[in-house]
Every structure is written in C-alpha cells, then in structure tokens.
Design a protein around this motif. Sequence first.
Motif, PDB file in Angstrom:
ATOM      1  N   CYS A 115     -10.588 -39.224 -40.569  1.00 14.98           N
ATOM      2  CA  CYS A 115      -9.843 -39.773 -39.418  1.00 14.98           C
ATOM      3  C   CYS A 115      -8.390 -39.990 -39.826  1.00 14.98           C
ATOM      4  N   GLU A 116      -7.491 -39.264 -39.169  1.00 18.02           N
ATOM      5  CA  GLU A 116      -6.058 -39.387 -39.461  1.00 18.02           C
ATOM      6  C   GLU A 116      -5.281 -39.976 -38.287  1.00 18.02           C
ATOM      7  N   PHE A 117      -5.868 -39.905 -37.085  1.00 19.70           N
ATOM      8  CA  PHE A 117      -5.216 -40.445 -35.887  1.00 19.70           C
ATOM      9  C   PHE A 117      -6.257 -41.214 -35.078  1.00 19.70           C
ATOM     10  N   PHE A 118      -5.811 -42.153 -34.261  1.00 23.04           N
ATOM     11  CA  PHE A 118      -6.703 -42.746 -33.273  1.00 23.04           C
ATOM     12  C   PHE A 118      -5.962 -42.875 -31.956  1.00 23.04           C
ATOM     13  N   SER A 119      -6.724 -42.685 -30.848  1.00 21.56           N
ATOM     14  CA  SER A 119      -6.188 -42.832 -29.505  1.00 21.56           C
ATOM     15  C   SER A 119      -6.755 -44.122 -28.945  1.00 21.56           C
ATOM     16  N   PHE A 120      -5.855 -44.987 -28.452  1.00 22.02           N
ATOM     17  CA  PHE A 120      -6.263 -46.331 -28.070  1.00 22.02           C
ATOM     18  C   PHE A 120      -5.898 -46.586 -26.613  1.00 22.02           C
ATOM     19  N   ASP A 150      -3.239 -33.765 -28.490  1.00 21.34           N
ATOM     20  CA  ASP A 150      -2.327 -33.539 -27.368  1.00 21.34           C
ATOM     21  C   ASP A 150      -3.050 -33.334 -26.040  1.00 21.34           C
ATOM     22  N   GLN A 151      -4.327 -33.731 -25.934  1.00 18.70           N
ATOM     23  CA  GLN A 151      -5.032 -33.624 -24.660  1.00 18.70           C
ATOM     24  C   GLN A 151      -4.623 -34.793 -23.776  1.00 18.70           C
ATOM     25  N   TYR A 152      -4.192 -34.499 -22.550  1.00 13.17           N
ATOM     26  CA  TYR A 152      -3.639 -35.541 -21.682  1.00 13.17           C
ATOM     27  C   TYR A 152      -4.689 -36.584 -21.329  1.00 13.17           C
ATOM     28  N   GLN A 153      -4.316 -37.858 -21.435  1.00 15.58           N
ATOM     29  CA  GLN A 153      -5.153 -38.973 -20.983  1.00 15.58           C
ATOM     30  C   GLN A 153      -4.233 -40.133 -20.663  1.00 15.58           C
ATOM     31  N   GLY A 164       8.989 -52.080 -41.943  1.00 19.80           N
ATOM     32  CA  GLY A 164       9.109 -52.834 -43.182  1.00 19.80           C
ATOM     33  C   GLY A 164       7.760 -53.121 -43.804  1.00 19.80           C
ATOM     34  N   GLU A 165       6.673 -52.853 -43.085  1.00 18.50           N
ATOM     35  CA  GLU A 165       5.346 -53.086 -43.623  1.00 18.50           C
ATOM     36  C   GLU A 165       4.766 -51.764 -44.103  1.00 18.50           C
ATOM     37  N   PRO A 166       4.259 -51.701 -45.349  1.00 18.95           N
ATOM     38  CA  PRO A 166       3.706 -50.431 -45.822  1.00 18.95           C
ATOM     39  C   PRO A 166       2.430 -50.072 -45.089  1.00 18.95           C
ATOM     40  N   GLY A 167       2.317 -48.813 -44.697  1.00 19.32           N
ATOM     41  CA  GLY A 167       1.046 -48.306 -44.205  1.00 19.32           C
ATOM     42  C   GLY A 167       0.672 -48.653 -42.797  1.00 19.32           C
ATOM     43  N   GLY A 168       1.550 -49.172 -41.975  1.00 23.98           N
ATOM     44  CA  GLY A 168       1.181 -49.493 -40.602  1.00 23.98           C
ATOM     45  C   GLY A 168       1.024 -48.232 -39.772  1.00 23.98           C
ATOM     46  N   PRO A 169       0.121 -48.222 -38.765  1.00 22.78           N
ATOM     47  CA  PRO A 169      -0.001 -47.057 -37.889  1.00 22.78           C
ATOM     48  C   PRO A 169       1.274 -46.849 -37.082  1.00 22.78           C
ATOM     49  N   VAL A 170       1.590 -45.603 -36.822  1.00 21.59           N
ATOM     50  CA  VAL A 170       2.837 -45.269 -36.138  1.00 21.59           C
ATOM     51  C   VAL A 170       2.519 -44.464 -34.881  1.00 21.59           C
ATOM     52  N   LEU A 171       3.123 -44.860 -33.748  1.00 19.48           N
ATOM     53  CA  LEU A 171       2.935 -44.155 -32.486  1.00 19.48           C
ATOM     54  C   LEU A 171       3.518 -42.744 -32.595  1.00 19.48           C
ATOM     55  N   VAL A 172       2.684 -41.729 -32.292  1.00 19.42           N
ATOM     56  CA  VAL A 172       3.154 -40.341 -32.396  1.00 19.42           C
ATOM     57  C   VAL A 172       3.071 -39.603 -31.064  1.00 19.42           C
ATOM     58  N   SER A 173       2.308 -40.127 -30.090  1.00 19.07           N
ATOM     59  CA  SER A 173       2.185 -39.434 -28.812  1.00 19.07           C
ATOM     60  C   SER A 173       1.704 -40.416 -27.751  1.00 19.07           C
ATOM     61  N   GLU A 174       2.264 -40.318 -26.545  1.00 18.30           N
ATOM     62  CA  GLU A 174       1.865 -41.184 -25.454  1.00 18.30           C
ATOM     63  C   GLU A 174       1.039 -40.406 -24.431  1.00 18.30           C
ATOM     64  N   ASP A 175       0.104 -41.120 -23.782  1.00 16.52           N
ATOM     65  CA  ASP A 175      -0.749 -40.536 -22.739  1.00 16.52           C
ATOM     66  C   ASP A 175      -1.502 -39.309 -23.248  1.00 16.52           C
ATOM     67  N   CYS A 176      -2.103 -39.464 -24.431  1.00 20.18           N
ATOM     68  CA  CYS A 176      -2.852 -38.365 -25.030  1.00 20.18           C
ATOM     69  C   CYS A 176      -4.087 -38.904 -25.750  1.00 20.18           C
ATOM     70  N   CYS A 205      -7.598 -37.045 -28.438  1.00 19.09           N
ATOM     71  CA  CYS A 205      -8.150 -35.816 -28.994  1.00 19.09           C
ATOM     72  C   CYS A 205      -9.274 -35.335 -28.080  1.00 19.09           C
ATOM     73  N   GLY A 206      -9.662 -34.087 -28.243  1.00 19.16           N
ATOM     74  CA  GLY A 206     -10.658 -33.502 -27.361  1.00 19.16           C
ATOM     75  C   GLY A 206     -12.056 -33.511 -27.959  1.00 19.16           C
TER      76      GLY A 206
END
Length: 303
Positions: free
Chosen positions: A27-32, A57-60, A276-288, A290-291
């Motif tokens: 698991c490298e990404f999560f959609s929330f 990149d599947q729209y949601q 400034g915090e090591p290792g925090g999750p970073v937003l990479v895509s909105e309204d998406c 995985c399939g």
Amino acid sequence: RTANTKPGKDPMTFEECNQLCQGTEGCEFFSFGEDDDVLSPGLVGVCIGCPGPDIPDQYQNGFNVYEINSCATLTPTGAPTFIDNADTQPPTTTPTNSPTAPPTSSPSSSPTDAPTSSPTDAPTCPSGEPGGPVLVSEDCKCGDDRLFRTANTKPGKDPMTFEECNQLCQGTEGCEFFSFGEDDDVLSPGLVGVCIGCPGPDIPDQYQNGFNVYEINSCATLTPTGAPTFIDNADTQPPTTTPTNSPTAPPTSSPSSSPTDAPTSSPTDAPTCPSGEPGGPVLVSEDCKCGDDRLFRTANTKP
C-alpha cells in the motif's frame, strides 16, 4: 476499501486510514472520503488502500488520494559535500547591504582595461575612422528638397568619385546626406557618379534604383563626453590585474533578510516533509480513488 459508515457510528479518522495503509503490504496510497459537503454520511470516513507506483486517477467525487510517507521514504544523504573552490565563500555572519553585480557568463581571457583618465578626442565610427560617411539607405535619393544635383557624366569624362561627392556635401550648408549613383550594373553610364545633396534630419526615402544614401560624419558629429563618471559604490570593484579562474555563482536578486545558516556538520536523521514532520501523508490527487487494483476497502460501520 472500507464499507460505508452506518448511522450512529463514528467514521474512520484520517490517521486511522493512514495507519491501515502503512500496515498493509504494497500500500503506497490511500483514498479517503472526507468531503462531507458532497458525500452521503455513509461514505465519509471510507478508506481505500491503493498500490503504487502510479497515482490513482479514477474519478470519485469527495475522495482525495494521499501518498504515505512520501518524504520519509527518501534516503538521507551522507556527510555533506564540500567543493574545494576558492571562489566559493563561507556564509556571511550578517546579510550583505545589497546583492553583488551579475557575474560574467565565463571568465575573460584577459583582465579588462582600467578606465581612461580623460575622454577620447572624438568618437570613432564602426570602421575605426572618425567621421566617415555611413550607408543608411539603398536605392533611394532625396526629392524636391534636394540641395544640389551634379550633371550627368559626359561620354569620355571620368565620373565624380565617392569622396568628391562626400566633400561636396560637407561643403554645402545644411547638407547632412548625399545620394550617390554607384551601381553600374543597373545605371546608364551617364548616371554613374551623379551626386545629390540632401538636407536632414529625415533619411531620404524616394526610390531611385542604383543610388545609395549616405550620412556624412554620422559618428564625428557626436559630442564626446567630458570627464568619465565614477559611481561611489562599495559593491563596484576596480578591474582585476589578472582574470578570475572561473565565474562566481549567480547573485541573489535581492539581499536576504538574514544570513544563511552554516552547513550542518552531519546529515539530518531523515528528510522532513513541507509540514516539518517526517513521513506525513501528502495530498497528491483530489476527487480520485484507485480502481479494481485496490488492496482493501474498510468495512461498513456496524449499527
């Protein structure tokens, strides 16, 4: 993918979703599901685990994709690298008053000459000779405002020379240009050497094939400057007696408000994210999301 949240139950939190993805192999990404303005209550807090390396990149609508530990996965460098370069100065303890002048793109092959102590007698034309006539227009002459026109060249007679035409214009009051018939490939023999004197300040532009317009003394008429001007500026250095080995680094566009920190003697434990915090999750895509390749979807919250 977690199931829809049931009524009366708290949805999964963002950090719980992050921890679930970190604990799932691959698991490298999560959609929330977090946008409660567009999601039904049952979808808020739904967590979907996604593999890498591609960003899902599947729209949601209402679901956002985060990359876990996107900064902490970078390997910290070893000891900092120093370049032995005499042109690189250590950081200043206080900021400079103003930025340095832009460096040259490459070092000069020889040092620049020192400024002259007095101005030159007269500026020179591009040819290096002061006051020579300069070609300003081809296939042109002046019109009815001309000051003179020499007669056509008679058979058996030598035509007027270019220099004779130049001197004739210089000796005529108000003459700033002359048009000279010189293209014997297109002119009849009688027009070769014909000299027409023209006033200024506009460049003559009446078409005449085979005649070219020259401005007399176009360089020598410039007034030489007085004594050279010097600016009292501590950032302007006198010319060096020998060229620099290599150009200096480009200057900053403006001085820093405070001096830069000295380089650390050892590398940091781990690189930090922008927060400034090591290792925090970073937003990479909105309204998406995985399939079909998703790793999990959390179960519905039980009533």
